[in-house]
Enzyme design. Structure first.
Site, PDB file in Angstrom:
ATOM      1  N   LYS A   1       0.209   4.288   2.837  1.00  0.00           N
ATOM      2  CA  LYS A   1       0.515   4.357   4.003  1.00  0.00           C
ATOM      3  C   LYS A   1       1.367   5.055   4.684  1.00  0.00           C
ATOM      4  CE  LYS A   1      -0.679   0.673   6.794  1.00  0.00           C
ATOM      5  NZ  LYS A   1      -0.678  -0.071   7.104  1.00  0.00           N
TER       6      LYS A   1
ATOM      7  N   GLU B   1       0.826  -1.158  -0.074  1.00  0.00           N
ATOM      8  CA  GLU B   1      -0.126   0.458   0.031  1.00  0.00           C
ATOM      9  C   GLU B   1       0.477   1.109   0.001  1.00  0.00           C
ATOM     10  OE1 GLU B   1      -3.853  -0.512   2.336  1.00  0.00           O
ATOM     11  OE2 GLU B   1      -2.297  -2.122   2.686  1.00  0.00           O
TER      12      GLU B   1
ATOM     13  N   GLU C   1       6.151  -0.492   6.085  1.00  0.00           N
ATOM     14  CA  GLU C   1       4.737  -0.425   6.310  1.00  0.00           C
ATOM     15  C   GLU C   1       3.949  -0.453   5.029  1.00  0.00           C
ATOM     16  OE1 GLU C   1       1.488  -0.053   9.023  1.00  0.00           O
ATOM     17  OE2 GLU C   1       3.252  -0.811   9.893  1.00  0.00           O
TER      18      GLU C   1
END
Length: 405
Positions: A336, A333, A342
């Site tokens: 993020k 992602e 992350e």
């Protein structure tokens, strides 16, 4: 599924219309059989990104991978619409930002459910509502106080709508709720958390909800690489640890984290509550100070975890209770915040291709500018014929045939 037939028909007694009705019943049984199994493996479908495949393609991806359980962190209408008819169980999220509003009154929860859940049932198999995420042990004390009232209001609204038996109410926690988790038998809830956790657990116990924990051996190793054996964190061969109090041996940290949660629950008075891992995973890339964040380690962890869950076995402390877990996450992602790790937990890259090989296949852009599926190993026009589902359905059809003649 149990099928009983109180009348026997001979071929001479059957009219065309009754035969047609029997055919409808047969197809109904087949449909029911196909959608019955959910398994022990699930995945978190996070969408903090602007470059991932659309929900319709995600359904194709999950079905090809035979993943029948997923969690999202909101109740996005486009996602829920795309999952209609897929047979995939989906837990929706009531975001942290909504808890204060929902805690005010049952009518607020009723409005939320009528807008975000009820319209999609039963076509979309919404199996649960996660009320908040990692609230207890977090930094916002106001959310600690409103979590239980919000959960109660959501459940009461579901009850009034007759949905409480099919839509579970839960709330996932982080490892921050524990004061200590080593060795597993020493695990207890933090004293400041306990005064909020116990009433919440009492409520979940009353309505039959499990305890959801986000368990990350990766984070434990990243924070203390000098004292934690990487092989222990990755399910690889190692000396493991011995819990002297229980005389149990642990050869991987994942099992130890799950059992730690069981011991904490037991000490809090909830020894019968099941533990489900709502998040676990390993980052394939990280910053210089994020130890262990490599594609090799991520592949090792996730491949070993998948094999473990497929065996449907338990932990050293709960050997007869199969472990269930939702892997984090489906995609990398790119939006993020936080460290590089992350944005790199995905089993799949943003374009739908695999991040590394653990036995799944990915999505690729077709010449028609749509998303199509790569050939999936082990499937084909007749690949499902040897499955237990087909065997069960075939046996049922044979029984019907015998009753008809």
């Amino acid at each position: 599924m149990e099928c009983t037939f109180s009348h026997h028909f001979t071929s001479s007694q059957m009219s065309f219309s009754s035969f047609f009705l029997w055919l409808l019943l047969i197809f109904s049984i087949i449909s029911s059989c196909v959608n019955a199994f959910t398994g022990t493996y699930g995945i978190n479908y996070g969408r903090i990104a602007d470059n991932i495949p659309p929900p319709e393609s995600v359904v194709t991806l999950l079905k090809a991978a035979k993943i029948k359980n997923t969690r999202i962190y909101d109740a996005d209408r486009s996602v829920l619409a795309a999952f209609k008819g897929s047979g995939i169980e989906i837990i929706v999220g009531l975001g942290n930002e909504n808890l204060k509003e929902i805690s005010i009154g049952e009518d607020r929860a009723m409005n939320w459910i009528k807008e975000n859940v009820q319209p999609f049932l039963p076509g979309t198999r919404i199996s649960g509502i996660a009320v908040g995420n990692e609230i207890l042990g977090g930094t916002d004390m106001e959310l600690w106080e409103v979590l239980l009232p919000a959960a109660k209001n959501v459940y009461n609204a579901l009850y009034r709508l007759g949905l409480h038996k099919t839509v579970e109410v839960s709330s996932p926690h982080s490892e921050a709720v524990f004061a200590s988790s080593y060795p597993p038998s020493a695990c207890v809830f933090r004293e400041d958390v306990s005064q909020f956790m116990k009433p919440l657990l009492q409520f979940f116990s009353q309505i039959g909800s499990p305890f959801y924990i986000n368990a990350y051996p990766f984070l434990a190793y990243k924070n203390d690489p000098e004292h934690i054996d990487l092989k222990y964190a990755l399910f690889q061969s190692n000396a493991g640890i011995h819990d002297a109090k229980t005389n149990l041996h642990y050869d991987n940290m994942f099992d130890a984290q799950v059992d730690a949660a069981y011991f904490a629950l037991e000490k809090a008075g909830f020894e019968k509550m099941q533990v489900i891992v709502s998040e676990t995973g390993w980052a394939s890339k990280g910053d210089a100070d994020e130890a262990g964040a490599t594609a090799k380690n991520a592949r090792t962890y996730n491949k070993s975890l998948r094999k473990k869950l497929a065996k449907k076995k338990g932990t050293p402390y709960k050997p007869k209770t199969p472990v269930r877990a939702y892997v984090f996450a489906l995609f990398n992602e790119n939006l993020k915040p936080g460290p590089t790790s992350e944005r790199n937990f995905g089993l799949f890259k943003a374009d739908g291709s695999i991040s590394y090989d653990i036995g799944f296949t990915g999505l690729i852009p077709s010449s028609a500018a749509s998303i199509s599926l790569l050939p999936f190993r082990g499937t084909g026009a007749l690949g499902w014929l040897g499955s237990p589902v087909f065997t069960t359905c075939a046996a049922t059809l044979f029984l019907i045939f015998r009753l008809l003649i």
